[in-house]
Design an enzyme around this catalytic site. Structure first.
Site, mmCIF file in Angstrom:
data_model
loop_
_atom_site.group_PDB
_atom_site.id
_atom_site.type_symbol
_atom_site.label_atom_id
_atom_site.label_comp_id
_atom_site.label_asym_id
_atom_site.label_seq_id
_atom_site.Cartn_x
_atom_site.Cartn_y
_atom_site.Cartn_z
ATOM 1 N N SER A 50 0.909 -1.254 0.050
ATOM 2 C CA SER A 50 -0.094 0.035 0.066
ATOM 3 C C SER A 50 0.772 1.258 0.080
ATOM 4 C CB SER A 50 -0.874 0.032 1.306
ATOM 5 O OG SER A 50 -0.013 0.175 2.515
ATOM 6 N N ASP A 82 -1.171 -1.794 -3.820
ATOM 7 C CA ASP A 82 -2.458 -1.869 -3.321
ATOM 8 C C ASP A 82 -3.148 -0.339 -2.936
ATOM 9 O OD1 ASP A 82 -4.875 -2.865 -2.194
ATOM 10 O OD2 ASP A 82 -3.945 -2.832 -0.145
ATOM 11 N N HIS A 83 -4.243 -0.138 -3.906
ATOM 12 C CA HIS A 83 -4.848 1.278 -3.652
ATOM 13 C C HIS A 83 -3.914 2.619 -4.058
ATOM 14 C CE1 HIS A 83 -8.408 -0.058 -1.722
ATOM 15 N NE2 HIS A 83 -7.776 -0.849 -0.764
ATOM 16 N N HIS A 180 -12.857 -2.004 5.111
ATOM 17 C CA HIS A 180 -11.380 -2.200 5.548
ATOM 18 C C HIS A 180 -11.293 -2.164 7.153
ATOM 19 C CE1 HIS A 180 -10.386 -0.754 1.247
ATOM 20 N NE2 HIS A 180 -9.313 -1.780 1.330
ATOM 21 N N HIS A 211 -11.978 -6.512 -1.556
ATOM 22 C CA HIS A 211 -11.287 -5.724 -0.543
ATOM 23 C C HIS A 211 -11.956 -6.146 0.543
ATOM 24 C CE1 HIS A 211 -8.170 -3.339 -2.863
ATOM 25 N NE2 HIS A 211 -9.000 -3.879 -3.735
ATOM 26 N N GLY A 212 -11.301 -5.590 1.819
ATOM 27 C CA GLY A 212 -11.616 -5.850 3.118
ATOM 28 C C GLY A 212 -12.288 -7.198 3.507
ATOM 29 N N ARG A 260 -2.413 -8.553 10.661
ATOM 30 C CA ARG A 260 -2.020 -7.846 11.725
ATOM 31 C C ARG A 260 -2.648 -8.165 13.197
ATOM 32 N NH1 ARG A 260 -4.056 -1.588 9.397
ATOM 33 N NH2 ARG A 260 -2.720 -1.852 7.575
HETATM 34 O O1 13P Z 1 -8.470 -4.693 1.362
HETATM 35 C C1 13P Z 1 -7.509 -4.744 1.938
HETATM 36 C C2 13P Z 1 -6.129 -4.302 1.218
HETATM 37 O O2 13P Z 1 -6.758 -3.663 0.223
HETATM 38 C C3 13P Z 1 -7.447 -5.311 3.249
HETATM 39 O O3 13P Z 1 -8.614 -5.755 3.899
HETATM 40 P P1 13P Z 1 -8.953 -6.226 5.347
HETATM 41 O O4 13P Z 1 -8.774 -4.800 6.410
HETATM 42 O O5 13P Z 1 -10.126 -6.660 5.413
HETATM 43 O O6 13P Z 1 -7.454 -7.163 5.622
HETATM 44 O O1 G3H Z 2 -6.228 -0.765 2.288
HETATM 45 C C1 G3H Z 2 -5.968 -1.087 3.344
HETATM 46 C C2 G3H Z 2 -5.011 -2.068 3.712
HETATM 47 O O2 G3H Z 2 -5.231 -3.046 4.790
HETATM 48 C C3 G3H Z 2 -3.490 -1.290 3.733
HETATM 49 O O3 G3H Z 2 -3.595 -0.605 4.954
HETATM 50 P P1 G3H Z 2 -2.369 0.643 5.208
HETATM 51 O O4 G3H Z 2 -3.152 1.645 4.072
HETATM 52 O O5 G3H Z 2 -2.652 1.193 6.526
HETATM 53 O O6 G3H Z 2 -1.121 0.033 4.728
HETATM 54 ZN ZN ZN Z 3 -10.915 2.392 -2.569
HETATM 55 ZN ZN ZN Z 4 -8.480 -2.750 -0.007
#
Ligand code: 13P
Ligand code: G3H
Ligand code: ZN
Ligand code: ZN
Length: 309
Positions: A50, A82-83, A180, A211-212, A260
């Site tokens: 991320s 990610d994102h 999330h 996600h999430g 985590r």
């Molecule tokens: O979507 C996620 C990262 O992009 C993680 O989701 P969680 O918070 O459910 O683990």
């Molecule tokens: O999208 C959420 C993921 O759990 C990544 O979390 P973070 O942005 O705190 O690294």
């Molecule tokens: Zn988003």
């Molecule tokens: Zn996500």
């Protein structure tokens, strides 16, 4: 084996109704725990980074650690952003050697989301990199954004069709009720499977991303809380729902929170049981072991990607 893209992984997963785990990585122990699990389970893997992880660890270190994991394990591994919140961050990751990027322009208007995603797809595809985009908005906390439940919107199936057609995106993250973090539902967990099926019917062959998707297993929350943590009322997506999603075109399941919680539970327990321990190897080690066991469980019992390599 070098880093791979997710294309062939998703084709098989889509056809056979299983999913590939995409696990968030932030340091060496997390990477090693995940990769050791995948090695034992003979599963392909997506390691995702991320914006917060890049800020925390410095992308140079993370990239080298992931390369070491590839060399050490011989597994097919995808390195995914990610994102990614802009074209620029996606471009940077393509240039840095990532094999997959997510452009998350879901906070923009539909038209802007299409335009930004299309631009990323053009650049990434020209460099052999695949792209995930997001349509609809998940509630919960990401590093840069905190989306309230009121601002969350579910993915519209007709828009999904138009979005995929206009952008040429390789995978689509959908909003069907997940969020999330560790607090996903106040009452009974509930996902909109009718919507997922309707989206799948509109974009046949396009893999979807959940996600999430952490389950927030109560035993890990309990250990955290038993040893001084304060995570009351945490609740995630039941494992049966993740499996159900994999039967309807979800090929990538994002998991961070469960890692985590596993790591934190193990470290809290270690500190509580041995207050004399001040050797990082002796608490990060148990943390790494806990991640390995969590990922093994996910791959074998939830995602169904064991034995593919
Ligand atoms: O979507 C996620 C990262 O992009 C993680 O989701 P969680 O918070 O459910 O683990
Ligand atoms: O999208 C959420 C993921 O759990 C990544 O979390 P973070 O942005 O705190 O690294
Ligand atoms: Zn988003
Ligand atoms: Zn996500």
């Amino acid at each position: 084996m070098p880093l791979i893209t997710s294309q062939s992984l998703f084709e098989k997963a889509y056809e056979k109704d299983y999913a590939i785990g995409a696990f968030n990585v932030n340091n060496m122990e997390i990477i090693q725990g995940i990769v050791d699990a995948a090695k034992e389970e003979r599963s392909p893997l997506i390691l995702q980074v991320s914006a917060g992880a890049r800020k925390y660890a410095n992308p140079i270190y993370l990239k080298k650690l992931v390369e070491a994991a590839v060399e050490d394990s011989g597994l097919p591994i995808v390195l995914h952003l990610d994102h990614g919140e802009s074209f620029e961050i996606c471009k940077q990751c393509v240039d840095d050697g990532f094999t997959s990027v997510m452009i998350d322009a879901s906070h923009h208007t539909f038209e802007e989301n299409i335009a930004i995603t299309k631009k990323v797809v053009e650049y990434a595809h020209a460099h052999g990199v695949v792209v995930e985009a997001e349509l609809g908005r998940l509630a919960g906390v990401e590093d840069a954004v905190n989306v309230s439940a009121a601002d969350a919107t579910y993915t519209d199936p007709d828009q999904a069709q138009e979005f995929v057609e206009k952008t040429g995106v390789d995978a689509l993250a959908v909003a069907i009720g997940t969020s999330h973090g560790a607090y996903k539902f106040k009452g009974e967990p509930n996902l909109d499977f009718a919507r997922l099926k309707a989206i799948a019917a509109k974009i046949p062959g396009t893999p979807m991303v959940l996600h999430g998707a952490s389950t927030v297993l109560p035993e890990f929350v309990k250990i955290c809380n038993q040893y001084g943590g304060q995570i009351p009322g945490a609740q995630g997506v039941p494992e049966t729902m993740i499996r159900e999603a994999a039967r309807h075109g979800v090929c990538k399941v994002n998991i961070d929170t469960d890692l985590r919680l596993a790591m934190t539970a193990a470290i809290r327990k270690e500190f509580a049981e041995d207050p004399t321990n001040f050797d990082p190897r002796k608490y990060l080690g148990p943390g790494r072991d806990a991640i390995r066991e969590m990922v093994k469980h996910k791959i074998r019992n939830v995602l169904g990607s064991s034995g593919l390599v």
